[in-house]
Design an enzyme around this catalytic site. Structure first.
Site, PDB file in Angstrom:
ATOM      1  N   GLY A  48     -15.631   9.357   8.055  1.00 43.60           N
ATOM      2  CA  GLY A  48     -16.257   9.821   6.821  1.00 43.60           C
ATOM      3  C   GLY A  48     -15.633  11.045   6.178  1.00 43.60           C
ATOM      4  O   GLY A  48     -16.299  11.765   5.437  1.00 43.60           O
ATOM      5  N   THR A  49     -14.349  11.309   6.431  1.00 47.48           N
ATOM      6  CA  THR A  49     -13.729  12.492   5.784  1.00 47.48           C
ATOM      7  C   THR A  49     -13.621  12.295   4.283  1.00 47.48           C
ATOM      8  O   THR A  49     -13.727  13.240   3.512  1.00 47.48           O
ATOM      9  CB  THR A  49     -12.340  12.802   6.370  1.00 47.48           C
ATOM     10  OG1 THR A  49     -11.460  11.716   6.103  1.00 47.48           O
ATOM     11  CG2 THR A  49     -12.419  13.087   7.861  1.00 47.48           C
ATOM     12  N   ASN A  50     -13.437  11.050   3.851  1.00 46.92           N
ATOM     13  CA  ASN A  50     -13.413  10.798   2.389  1.00 46.92           C
ATOM     14  C   ASN A  50     -14.809  10.955   1.795  1.00 46.92           C
ATOM     15  O   ASN A  50     -14.965  11.473   0.692  1.00 46.92           O
ATOM     16  CB  ASN A  50     -12.835   9.408   2.094  1.00 46.92           C
ATOM     17  CG  ASN A  50     -11.322   9.422   2.093  1.00 46.92           C
ATOM     18  OD1 ASN A  50     -10.715   9.876   1.138  1.00 46.92           O
ATOM     19  ND2 ASN A  50     -10.727   8.962   3.171  1.00 46.92           N
ATOM     20  N   ASN A  77     -11.810   1.467  -4.090  1.00 48.12           N
ATOM     21  CA  ASN A  77     -11.398   1.618  -2.698  1.00 48.12           C
ATOM     22  C   ASN A  77     -10.270   2.640  -2.631  1.00 48.12           C
ATOM     23  O   ASN A  77      -9.455   2.741  -3.550  1.00 48.12           O
ATOM     24  CB  ASN A  77     -10.907   0.268  -2.148  1.00 48.12           C
ATOM     25  CG  ASN A  77     -10.443   0.354  -0.700  1.00 48.12           C
ATOM     26  OD1 ASN A  77     -11.165   0.844   0.154  1.00 48.12           O
ATOM     27  ND2 ASN A  77      -9.218  -0.105  -0.454  1.00 48.12           N
ATOM     28  N   HIS A 102      -6.968   3.562  -0.443  1.00 52.64           N
ATOM     29  CA  HIS A 102      -6.074   3.003   0.570  1.00 52.64           C
ATOM     30  C   HIS A 102      -4.968   4.023   0.837  1.00 52.64           C
ATOM     31  O   HIS A 102      -4.402   4.586  -0.119  1.00 52.64           O
ATOM     32  CB  HIS A 102      -5.477   1.665   0.094  1.00 52.64           C
ATOM     33  CG  HIS A 102      -4.582   1.035   1.117  1.00 52.64           C
ATOM     34  ND1 HIS A 102      -5.071   0.387   2.237  1.00 52.64           N
ATOM     35  CD2 HIS A 102      -3.225   1.001   1.212  1.00 52.64           C
ATOM     36  CE1 HIS A 102      -4.048  -0.021   2.973  1.00 52.64           C
ATOM     37  NE2 HIS A 102      -2.920   0.336   2.373  1.00 52.64           N
TER      38      HIS A 102
HETATM   39  C1  GRF Z   1      -8.783   6.689   5.427  1.00 55.00           C
HETATM   40  O1  GRF Z   1      -7.446   6.858   5.831  1.00 55.00           O
HETATM   41  C2  GRF Z   1      -8.834   5.749   4.260  1.00 55.00           C
HETATM   42  O2  GRF Z   1      -7.710   5.827   3.419  1.00 55.00           O
HETATM   43  C3  GRF Z   1      -8.847   4.418   4.918  1.00 55.00           C
HETATM   44  O3  GRF Z   1      -9.614   4.586   6.096  1.00 55.00           O
HETATM   45  C4  GRF Z   1      -9.604   5.941   6.473  1.00 55.00           C
HETATM   46  C5  GRF Z   1     -11.034   6.393   6.480  1.00 55.00           C
HETATM   47  O4  GRF Z   1     -11.131   7.664   6.900  1.00 55.00           O
HETATM   48  N1  GRF Z   1      -9.404   3.425   4.041  1.00 55.00           N
HETATM   49  P1  GRF Z   1     -12.540   8.431   6.747  1.00 55.00           P
HETATM   50  O5  GRF Z   1     -13.607   7.543   7.396  1.00 55.00           O
HETATM   51  O6  GRF Z   1     -12.800   8.616   5.283  1.00 55.00           O
HETATM   52  O7  GRF Z   1     -12.315   9.699   7.485  1.00 55.00           O
END
Ligand code: GRF
Length: 207
Positions: A12-14, A108, A110
């Site tokens: 969940g860092t994003n 999304n 990526h």
């Molecule tokens: C990230 O590298 C994103 O680009 C990919 O999966 C990973 C998810 O990381 N789709 P997080 O769960 O957001 O830390």
């Protein structure tokens, strides 16, 4: 007020970048109405709880078929009056019913410069392993609209990141997250919320 649902499967860092960007004003006029994970133990759900954001687990494996899973997801999006669905590390093959119902309202992130190093099987560290194996000197991240093909819909934003000598997949993943993902995903959400993204001939443009 743009209401978004953030779909997660892992750390969940994003999601955290979105939470922080709403808090510091980078993302305006937007509320995370709900966080949905297919994994009950995803740390991303802990991040949602800590930020007092509604969170639920909708596990596709608990549904008789894809159609019923799709219905459960769509019902949830409607229950929360979702305007935009954000896949932030969401490792689920999304049924076409959802994509049709939310055409060009699902985005999304990526961790490569699509169309390189993407598609079925390209997720997490595998993407960065592929970049290093190809000897690329530049990689990056892409935010795109989701269509019926994996990592394929209209590209909204991309940001390049340098590949450095001695990079491991883990080091490269961290740099791509810090320098690209955590910047362009909030930026894309804000642009969409401001009505500045439009699609013409299946190409996304920013006004
Ligand atoms: C990230 O590298 C994103 O680009 C990919 O999966 C990973 C998810 O990381 N789709 P997080 O769960 O957001 O830390």
């Amino acid at each position: 007020m743009q209401k978004i649902a953030v779909c997660v499967s892992g750390g969940g860092t994003n999601l955290q970048a979105i939470i922080d960007s709403i808090a510091d004003g980078t993302i305006k006029n937007t509320e995370i109405a709900v966080v949905i994970s297919n994994k009950a133990n995803a740390f991303a759900l802990e991040r949602a709880k800590k930020a007092n954001i509604s969170s639920i687990c909708i596990n596709p494996k608990e549904y008789a078929d894809k159609k019923q899973f799709a219905a459960a997801m769509i019902d949830t999006f409607k229950e929360y009056n979702i305007d935009l669905v954000v896949f932030a590390g969401y490792l689920v093959v999304v049924p076409d019913e959802i994509i049709k119902e939310y055409r060009n309202r699902i985005i999304n992130i990526h961790p490569s410069l699509i169309p390189a190093h993407c598609g079925m099987g390209y997720y997490g560290l595998k993407v960065h392993e592929s970049v290093l194996a190809a000897g690329n000197k530049v990689t990056g991240a892409t935010v795109h609209f989701v269509d019926e093909e994996a990592d394929h819909g209209p590209i909204i934003l991309q940001k390049a990141v340098e590949v450095q000598e001695g990079d491991t997949p883990e080091i490269l993943q961290k740099r791509v997250m810090e320098e690209a993902e955590w910047k362009i995903l909030p930026m894309a959400i804000n642009l969409i919320g401001e009505g500045k993204v439009y699609i013409k001939d299946n190409i996304a443009h920013i006004s």
